[in-house]
Design a protein around this motif. Structure first.
Motif, PDB file in Angstrom:
ATOM      1  N   VAL A  36      37.817  42.630   9.004  1.00 56.61           N
ATOM      2  CA  VAL A  36      37.441  43.472  10.160  1.00 56.61           C
ATOM      3  C   VAL A  36      38.756  43.159  10.797  1.00 56.61           C
ATOM      4  N   PHE A  37      39.494  44.614  11.570  1.00 62.16           N
ATOM      5  CA  PHE A  37      40.567  44.040  11.639  1.00 62.16           C
ATOM      6  C   PHE A  37      40.710  45.157  13.611  1.00 62.16           C
ATOM      7  N   PHE A  38      41.774  45.117  14.358  1.00 57.01           N
ATOM      8  CA  PHE A  38      42.043  45.273  15.214  1.00 57.01           C
ATOM      9  C   PHE A  38      43.077  45.621  15.844  1.00 57.01           C
ATOM     10  N   LYS A  39      43.946  47.108  15.523  1.00 57.46           N
ATOM     11  CA  LYS A  39      45.142  47.508  16.201  1.00 57.46           C
ATOM     12  C   LYS A  39      45.414  48.146  17.453  1.00 57.46           C
ATOM     13  N   GLY A  40      46.611  48.624  17.625  1.00 52.17           N
ATOM     14  CA  GLY A  40      47.316  49.279  18.276  1.00 52.17           C
ATOM     15  C   GLY A  40      48.565  49.979  18.170  1.00 52.17           C
ATOM     16  N   GLY A  41      49.274  50.137  19.107  1.00 50.03           N
ATOM     17  CA  GLY A  41      50.859  50.874  18.656  1.00 50.03           C
ATOM     18  C   GLY A  41      51.455  51.748  19.844  1.00 50.03           C
ATOM     19  N   PHE A 186      47.174  60.233   6.006  1.00 49.15           N
ATOM     20  CA  PHE A 186      48.285  59.544   4.623  1.00 49.15           C
ATOM     21  C   PHE A 186      48.682  58.079   5.268  1.00 49.15           C
ATOM     22  N   GLY A 187      48.951  57.111   3.947  1.00 50.19           N
ATOM     23  CA  GLY A 187      49.116  55.559   5.580  1.00 50.19           C
ATOM     24  C   GLY A 187      49.616  54.849   4.596  1.00 50.19           C
ATOM     25  N   ALA A 188      50.273  53.418   5.023  1.00 51.67           N
ATOM     26  CA  ALA A 188      51.218  52.665   4.896  1.00 51.67           C
ATOM     27  C   ALA A 188      51.459  52.066   4.831  1.00 51.67           C
ATOM     28  N   GLY A 189      51.556  49.958   4.727  1.00 53.54           N
ATOM     29  CA  GLY A 189      51.970  49.413   5.461  1.00 53.54           C
ATOM     30  C   GLY A 189      51.882  47.593   4.683  1.00 53.54           C
ATOM     31  N   PHE A 190      51.104  46.650   5.309  1.00 52.25           N
ATOM     32  CA  PHE A 190      51.688  45.280   5.058  1.00 52.25           C
ATOM     33  C   PHE A 190      51.244  44.345   5.423  1.00 52.25           C
ATOM     34  N   GLU A 191      51.218  43.615   5.010  1.00 52.88           N
ATOM     35  CA  GLU A 191      49.853  41.977   5.258  1.00 52.88           C
ATOM     36  C   GLU A 191      50.119  41.316   5.523  1.00 52.88           C
ATOM     37  N   LYS A 196      44.296  30.866   6.537  1.00 53.33           N
ATOM     38  CA  LYS A 196      43.316  31.024   6.011  1.00 53.33           C
ATOM     39  C   LYS A 196      43.124  32.703   5.976  1.00 53.33           C
ATOM     40  N   ALA A 197      41.906  32.619   7.459  1.00 58.17           N
ATOM     41  CA  ALA A 197      41.199  34.017   6.813  1.00 58.17           C
ATOM     42  C   ALA A 197      41.987  34.661   7.971  1.00 58.17           C
ATOM     43  N   PHE A 198      42.985  34.409   8.857  1.00 58.90           N
ATOM     44  CA  PHE A 198      43.445  35.403   8.773  1.00 58.90           C
ATOM     45  C   PHE A 198      44.761  36.252   8.820  1.00 58.90           C
ATOM     46  N   LYS A 199      44.992  37.229   8.864  1.00 58.73           N
ATOM     47  CA  LYS A 199      46.107  38.352   8.268  1.00 58.73           C
ATOM     48  C   LYS A 199      47.653  38.904  10.063  1.00 58.73           C
ATOM     49  N   VAL A 200      48.255  39.180   9.575  1.00 51.51           N
ATOM     50  CA  VAL A 200      49.034  40.720  10.434  1.00 51.51           C
ATOM     51  C   VAL A 200      49.614  41.804   9.626  1.00 51.51           C
ATOM     52  N   GLY A 223      52.277  50.835  14.322  1.00 52.65           N
ATOM     53  CA  GLY A 223      51.654  48.898  15.708  1.00 52.65           C
ATOM     54  C   GLY A 223      51.329  48.575  14.501  1.00 52.65           C
ATOM     55  N   PRO A 224      51.047  47.345  15.179  1.00 49.99           N
ATOM     56  CA  PRO A 224      50.717  46.015  13.941  1.00 49.99           C
ATOM     57  C   PRO A 224      49.036  45.684  14.497  1.00 49.99           C
ATOM     58  N   TYR A 225      48.800  45.287  13.511  1.00 44.45           N
ATOM     59  CA  TYR A 225      47.339  44.429  13.787  1.00 44.45           C
ATOM     60  C   TYR A 225      46.902  43.548  13.089  1.00 44.45           C
TER      61      TYR A 225
END
Length: 230
Positions: A36-41, A186-191, A196-200, A223-225
């Motif tokens: 599950v992710f939360f994003k903004g930008g 269309f999209g691209a990104g990285f994390e 543990k289970a937390f990612k940015v 933007g980030p997530y």
């Protein structure tokens, strides 16, 4: 070399080392690969919605003029659901996920002549009057898309969305009172797995619409997530 330059070089070296080491670090995340992710930008329309009836009463002067913003911000959330961790046996260390997302866009808006108030005054009294209000330009996007994540098992994971399906709701409606649109993205990104289970991560996307509202609703976003795996 002064102290500030030395500090900048140290920070740059640490960031470079982190990006080099992260792909080789074994992932110890919990769960089955869902997230599950939360994003903004930042987002930007290809074409503004100025000089329309409901956005600024065709750009009537004297009350702020045209509501012609292109840039804005977005906030949203979504789910990544694991479909396969090896593209159904075709590619090692490459995951395929199904993304379901919901996003609210707020475009830069201005204080202009409000159509409803102006028309109501004229209808009820016969007088021509301005009704200066901040008319907010907004847009809701719901999407379903395949997401391909590379480097399964690493802390650093780039990904792409080759193509996804979008559904859009624009507000205020177009000159023909239409407000529903659809299109593709269309999209691209990285994390990066931080703990543990937390990612940015960071993602960038382009939305191409069918323009069923008789307005140009195409837009770019970046933007980030923050994500939590489960």
């Amino acid at each position: 070399m002064d102290r500030r330059q030395k500090g900048t070089m140290r920070i740059t070296a640490l960031l470079a080392m982190a990006l080099f080491v992260a792909p080789m670090a074994a992932s110890a995340e919990d769960g089955a690969g869902n997230m599950v992710f939360f994003k903004g930008g930042f987002m930007n329309l290809n074409q503004d919605r100025g000089t329309q009836i409901f956005s600024d009463t065709n750009g009537v002067l004297g009350a702020g003029g045209v509501n012609g913003g292109n840039a804005g911000w977005y906030a949203g959330a979504g789910l990544d659901l694991m479909l396969s961790k090896d593209v159904w046996g075709a590619m090692d260390k490459t995951s395929v996920l199904g993304e379901i997302g919901l996003q609210f866009n707020r475009i830069n808006s201005h204080r202009v002549n409000n159509t409803a108030g102006s028309v109501a005054t004229h209808t009820l009294t016969g007088a021509t009057a301005l009704d200066p209000q901040e008319v907010q330009l907004t847009m809701m996007t719901i999407n379903v898309a395949p997401k391909i994540k590379f480097m399964e098992g690493s802390a650093f994971r780039p990904w792409i969305i080759p193509i996804g399906l979008d559904f859009h709701v624009i507000s205020p409606p177009s000159n023909k009172t239409q407000y529903l649109d659809m299109g593709v993205q269309f999209g691209a990104g990285f994390e990066v797995q931080v703990w543990k289970a937390f990612k940015v991560g960071v993602d960038a996307r382009y939305h191409l619409t069918a323009r069923m509202t008789n307005t140009v609703n195409d837009y770019f976003q970046v933007g980030p997530y923050v994500g939590i795996s489960f």
